[in-house]
Design a protein around this motif. Sequence first.
Motif, PDB file in Angstrom:
ATOM      1  N   VAL A  16       1.186  -1.180  -0.008  1.00  0.00           N
ATOM      2  CA  VAL A  16      -0.053  -0.008   0.031  1.00  0.00           C
ATOM      3  C   VAL A  16       0.949   1.205  -0.140  1.00  0.00           C
ATOM      4  O   VAL A  16       0.788   2.330  -0.810  1.00  0.00           O
ATOM      5  N   MET A  17       1.937   1.360   0.827  1.00  0.00           N
ATOM      6  CA  MET A  17       2.788   2.313   0.881  1.00  0.00           C
ATOM      7  C   MET A  17       3.600   2.492  -0.365  1.00  0.00           C
ATOM      8  O   MET A  17       3.914   3.624  -1.107  1.00  0.00           O
ATOM      9  N   GLY A  99       9.746   8.102  10.232  1.00  0.00           N
ATOM     10  CA  GLY A  99       9.055   8.960  11.195  1.00  0.00           C
ATOM     11  C   GLY A  99       8.198   8.291  11.950  1.00  0.00           C
ATOM     12  O   GLY A  99       7.622   7.281  11.569  1.00  0.00           O
ATOM     13  N   ASP A 100       7.334   8.862  13.017  1.00  0.00           N
ATOM     14  CA  ASP A 100       6.417   8.384  13.906  1.00  0.00           C
ATOM     15  C   ASP A 100       5.092   8.376  13.275  1.00  0.00           C
ATOM     16  O   ASP A 100       4.317   7.845  13.533  1.00  0.00           O
ATOM     17  N   SER A 101       4.674   9.443  12.268  1.00  0.00           N
ATOM     18  CA  SER A 101       3.808   9.661  11.790  1.00  0.00           C
ATOM     19  C   SER A 101       3.878  10.138  10.371  1.00  0.00           C
ATOM     20  O   SER A 101       4.948  10.492   9.885  1.00  0.00           O
ATOM     21  N   ASP A 137       7.406  12.541   6.566  1.00  0.00           N
ATOM     22  CA  ASP A 137       7.187  12.309   7.993  1.00  0.00           C
ATOM     23  C   ASP A 137       8.031  13.268   8.575  1.00  0.00           C
ATOM     24  O   ASP A 137       8.335  12.734   9.929  1.00  0.00           O
ATOM     25  N   GLU A 138       8.512  14.210   8.040  1.00  0.00           N
ATOM     26  CA  GLU A 138       9.369  15.382   8.708  1.00  0.00           C
ATOM     27  C   GLU A 138       8.581  16.719   8.295  1.00  0.00           C
ATOM     28  O   GLU A 138       8.694  17.208   7.488  1.00  0.00           O
ATOM     29  N   ARG A 165      -1.146  10.250   9.661  1.00  0.00           N
ATOM     30  CA  ARG A 165      -1.400   8.757  10.131  1.00  0.00           C
ATOM     31  C   ARG A 165      -0.212   8.367  10.902  1.00  0.00           C
ATOM     32  O   ARG A 165       1.047   8.625  10.473  1.00  0.00           O
ATOM     33  N   ARG A 166      -0.418   7.961  12.253  1.00  0.00           N
ATOM     34  CA  ARG A 166       0.548   7.502  13.191  1.00  0.00           C
ATOM     35  C   ARG A 166       0.921   6.100  12.805  1.00  0.00           C
ATOM     36  O   ARG A 166      -0.140   5.102  12.338  1.00  0.00           O
ATOM     37  N   LYS A 167       2.211   5.858  12.829  1.00  0.00           N
ATOM     38  CA  LYS A 167       2.636   4.464  12.690  1.00  0.00           C
ATOM     39  C   LYS A 167       2.305   3.494  13.767  1.00  0.00           C
ATOM     40  O   LYS A 167       2.272   3.709  14.749  1.00  0.00           O
TER      41      LYS A 167
END
Length: 167
Positions: A16-17, A99-101, A137-138, A165-167
Amino acid sequence: MKRLSVLFAALAVCSVMWAQDVFTVVYATSDDGFVNVREQPSTKARKLGELWMQFHGLGGGVLLEEQGKWTKVCLRGGEVTGWCYSEYVGKQTWYSGEGDSILIAAKNPTELFTDNYADDGDMPVFATVKRGTILGDEFHEFNGYYELRTGHDYVFIRKEDAEIRRK
């Protein structure tokens, strides 16, 4: 069996990514500071414009597609779309995958803006992207916008036009 299920789930998420577009800015890396933008991926094709080197750390166009030794770009503002010889095209992105999100365009089309040096309050449109495009994600929050920072310049997206979206 459990390991196999986890592997398939991970591959599904990754596919999907990989299927989503990632917002990538392009700029010229040639010695003379620009590269020609052509109608077709050929040096014999009609010249439509020029992709310039970075200005204040921000490229002059957006990556649309790569095909062999050619890169399809949309110049800043969206008036010209064409092909550049890839050897003279540099890229910058705000998505590292670490990144976290993730900041994602939430509407179609989504406008991205750049700095306004005239101080009249309006920011010019840098580019438009389709819904679902991964922007980065930055990123940072700034006065009703999310901003992607580079050098001395920024790209902005309205908060209501983005999804996190949070990972």
